[in-house]
Write an enzyme that holds these catalytic residues in place. Structure first.
Site, mmCIF file in Angstrom:
data_model
loop_
_atom_site.group_PDB
_atom_site.id
_atom_site.type_symbol
_atom_site.label_atom_id
_atom_site.label_comp_id
_atom_site.label_asym_id
_atom_site.label_seq_id
_atom_site.Cartn_x
_atom_site.Cartn_y
_atom_site.Cartn_z
ATOM 1 N N LYS A 88 0.789 -1.238 0.000
ATOM 2 C CA LYS A 88 0.000 0.000 0.000
ATOM 3 C C LYS A 88 0.819 1.285 0.000
ATOM 4 C CE LYS A 88 -0.312 0.147 4.987
ATOM 5 N NZ LYS A 88 -1.071 0.381 6.180
ATOM 6 N N SER A 128 -9.842 1.725 -2.681
ATOM 7 C CA SER A 128 -9.294 2.969 -2.145
ATOM 8 C C SER A 128 -9.826 4.158 -2.915
ATOM 9 C CB SER A 128 -7.778 2.888 -2.290
ATOM 10 O OG SER A 128 -7.207 4.167 -2.261
ATOM 11 N N TYR A 154 0.250 1.780 -7.297
ATOM 12 C CA TYR A 154 -0.599 1.282 -6.202
ATOM 13 C C TYR A 154 -2.067 1.539 -6.538
ATOM 14 C CZ TYR A 154 -3.452 1.658 -2.068
ATOM 15 O OH TYR A 154 -4.507 1.554 -1.191
ATOM 16 N N LYS A 158 -5.649 -0.927 -7.550
ATOM 17 C CA LYS A 158 -7.015 -0.881 -7.007
ATOM 18 C C LYS A 158 -8.034 -0.736 -8.145
ATOM 19 C CE LYS A 158 -5.784 -1.503 -2.826
ATOM 20 N NZ LYS A 158 -6.045 -2.798 -2.182
ATOM 21 N N LEU A 205 0.443 10.510 7.191
ATOM 22 C CA LEU A 205 0.528 11.690 8.058
ATOM 23 C C LEU A 205 0.463 11.363 9.555
ATOM 24 C CD1 LEU A 205 0.648 14.767 8.264
ATOM 25 C CD2 LEU A 205 -1.845 14.798 8.087
HETATM 26 N N1 UDP Z 1 1.529 14.611 4.504
HETATM 27 C C1 UDP Z 1 2.444 15.574 4.914
HETATM 28 N N2 UDP Z 1 3.608 15.140 5.495
HETATM 29 C C2 UDP Z 1 3.886 13.811 5.701
HETATM 30 C C3 UDP Z 1 2.924 12.848 5.285
HETATM 31 C C4 UDP Z 1 1.762 13.288 4.679
HETATM 32 O O1 UDP Z 1 2.235 16.774 4.753
HETATM 33 O O2 UDP Z 1 4.958 13.493 6.213
HETATM 34 C C5 UDP Z 1 0.279 15.065 3.865
HETATM 35 C C6 UDP Z 1 0.135 14.588 2.431
HETATM 36 O O3 UDP Z 1 0.742 15.500 1.557
HETATM 37 C C7 UDP Z 1 -1.387 14.538 2.284
HETATM 38 C C8 UDP Z 1 -1.879 14.187 3.676
HETATM 39 O O4 UDP Z 1 -0.797 14.489 4.570
HETATM 40 O O5 UDP Z 1 -1.872 15.801 1.969
HETATM 41 C C9 UDP Z 1 -2.245 12.727 3.832
HETATM 42 O O6 UDP Z 1 -1.186 11.960 3.349
HETATM 43 P P1 UDP Z 1 -1.107 10.399 3.583
HETATM 44 O O7 UDP Z 1 0.193 9.922 2.982
HETATM 45 O O8 UDP Z 1 -1.352 10.082 5.016
HETATM 46 O O9 UDP Z 1 -2.350 9.812 2.785
HETATM 47 P P2 UDP Z 1 -2.755 9.912 1.230
HETATM 48 O O10 UDP Z 1 -3.943 10.804 1.185
HETATM 49 O O11 UDP Z 1 -1.588 10.431 0.467
HETATM 50 O O12 UDP Z 1 -3.100 8.516 0.888
#
Ligand code: UDP
Length: 343
Positions: A88, A128, A154, A158, A205
Site C-alpha cells: 500500500k 481505495s 498502487y 485498485k 501523516l
Molecule cells: N503529509 C504531509 N507530510 C507527511 C505525510 C503526509 O504533509 O509526512 C500530507 C500529504 O501530503 C497529504 C496528507 O498528509 O496531503 C495525507 O497523506 P497520507 O500519505 O497520510 O495519505 P494519502 O492521502 O496520500 O493517501
C-alpha cells in the site's frame, strides 16, 4: 450449538485487517487470518488475543501461493472472504511497479479462484479513494467518478482490482461482492493494544506526527502550503480505523441479503475534509505538545483535496461513523505511547 461462521481475512494482521478481525468477532463471526506477517508484527497477534480473549486462528502464508491458500480453504468451511492482502505504499509502488502488480493482483486472482472452487460467494474487497485520481473543482466524490488512470501503480492495482471484480461477477452472477473505497484510515483500537505498524519511516501523516511527537523522528514536513485550499495545505477525509472496520461487517451483512448476487462499490469516509494543518493543530490541542514541523515542497502525486460523498454507505449499508477526529487522534497517540514500552 450454532455453527461457526468462518470468514477468511487475507492480510488480517495488517492495520485495517486486525481491527476488522475484532469487529467480526464482536458481531458473531469467526475470522481466520491468512497473512505471512511481512507487513505486520507478532505483537498484533498477541494483542488480538488479549482484546478478544480468544486464541487466534491464523495461517502464516503468502496469499499469492495458491496451494497453501487452498489448504486453508480445505480446513475451514468459509462463509465469506474479506480480501485485504496487498502492498500500500504509494511512493514505493512508483519505484517498484511490478512488485505491486504481482502481489496485489496476484493475491486477488488466487483468492477469487479459490472462492469459485469452494463456492464462497460473499466477498469484500479493500479498494481505495485513489481510484478517483484528482477530482476537478468539486472535492466531494461520488461512486460514479472513477478514473481510468490512477496517480500511482498502487492506485492502478485498485482500479484493476475493481475491474477484475466486475468481470468476475459478470461471469459468476451469484457472487455477492462489495468493494469498499477507503478514504484515509487513522487512529487505533481504543484499548491501545493494536494500531498502525509502519515498517521503516512512515509515509502517512498520522504515524509521522505521532512518531515525531514521541521523538522517533526529528521533524514533520508538511508537503506544500500553496494549494488552492483555505490554509494552503491538502485536504483529506480521515476516518477512524474502527469505524472503517465496522463497515466491513456491514458489507458482509449486506451481501448476505442480496440473494441473487450483487456487486457494489462504496465509499467509506466521514464525508468531511480536514487540512494537514488542521490535523497538526488538533493533535497539539489534544496532547498539549508542540509538534516540530516545517513547511516543505509539495509531494509528487498528491491530490489537493478529496473527501467522500457518504450517501451510499449510509443508505445501502446503514453505516455511520461513531468516532470523531479527536477520538482517532487520541487513540493513535495512545497506541504510539504504548508501543514505546514494547521496544
Ligand atoms: N503529509 C504531509 N507530510 C507527511 C505525510 C503526509 O504533509 O509526512 C500530507 C500529504 O501530503 C497529504 C496528507 O498528509 O496531503 C495525507 O497523506 P497520507 O500519505 O497520510 O495519505 P494519502 O492521502 O496520500 O493517501
Amino acid at each position: 450449538m450454532q455453527k461457526d461462521k468462518y470468514i477468511l481475512i487475507t492480510g488480517g494482521a495488517g492495520f485495517i485487517g486486525s481491527h476488522t478481525y475484532v469487529e467480526l468477532l464482536n458481531s458473531g463471526y469467526t475470522p481466520v487470518i491468512a497473512d505471512d506477517l511481512r507487513n505486520s508484527n507478532r505483537l498484533v497477534l498477541k494483542n488480538l488475543e488479549k482484546i478478544t480473549g480468544k486464541t487466534i486462528l491464523i495461517a502464516e502464508i503468502d496469499v499469492t501461493d495458491f496451494d497453501k491458500l487452498e489448504k486453508v480453504f480445505e480446513k475451514y468451511n468459509f462463509h465469506g472472504i474479506i480480501h485485504f492482502a496487498a502492498y500500500k505504499a504509494v511512493g514505493e509502488s512508483v519505484k517498484e511497479p511490478l512488485k505491486y502488480y504481482e502481489n496485489n493482483i496476484g493475491s486477488l486472482v488466487q483468492t477469487l479462484k479459490l472462492a469459485i472452487k469452494f463456492e464462497v460467494e460473499s466477498f469484500v474487497f479493500s479498494s481505495s479513494c485513489t481510484v478517483y485520481g484528482a477530482p476537478d473543482d468539486k472535492n466531494e466524490v461520488t461512486e460514479e467518478e472513477v478514473q481510468l488512470l490512477a496517480n500511482s501503480p498502487y492506485g492502478q492495482t485498485k482500479i484493476i482490482g475493481e475491474l477484475i471484480l466486475r468481470d468476475f461477477q459478470k461471469a459468476n452472477p451469484n457472487f455477492k461482492m462489495v468493494a469498499l473505497r477507503y478514504f484515509n484510515p487513522i487512529g487505533a483500537h481504543p484499548s491501545g493494544l493494536i494500531g498502525e505498524f509502519p515498517i521503516g519511516t512512515p509515509n502517512n501523516l498520522l504515524p509521522y506526527i505521532t512518531q515525531t511527537a514521541i521523538g522517533k523522528l526529528n521533524e514533520l514536513t508538511v508537503f506544500g502550503d500553496d494549494y488552492n485550499t483555505e490554509d494552503g495545505t491538502c485536504i483529506r477525509d480521515y476516518i477512524h480505523v474502527c469505524d472503517l472496520a465496522k463497515a466491513h461487517v456491514k458489507a458482509l451483512e449486506f451481501g448476505e441479503k442480496c440473494e441473487n448476487g450483487c456487486l457494489e462499490f462504496i465509499n467509506v469516509g466521514t464525508g468531511k475534509g480536514n487540512s494537514v494543518l488542521e490535523i497538526i493543530k488538533q493533535f497539539e490541542l489534544l496532547t498539549k505538545l508542540k509538534l516540530n514541523y516545517k513547511i516543505g515542497p509539495r509531494r509528487e502525486g498528491d491530490v489537493p483535496a478529496i473527501y467522500a460523498n457518504t450517501d451510499k454507505v449510509s443508505g445501502l449499508l446503514n453505516w455511520r461513523t461513531e468516532y470523531t477526529l479527536s477520538d482517532a487522534i487520541e487513540h493513535a497517540w495512545n497506541w504510539e505511547k504504548n508501543l514505546q514500552h514494547e521496544n
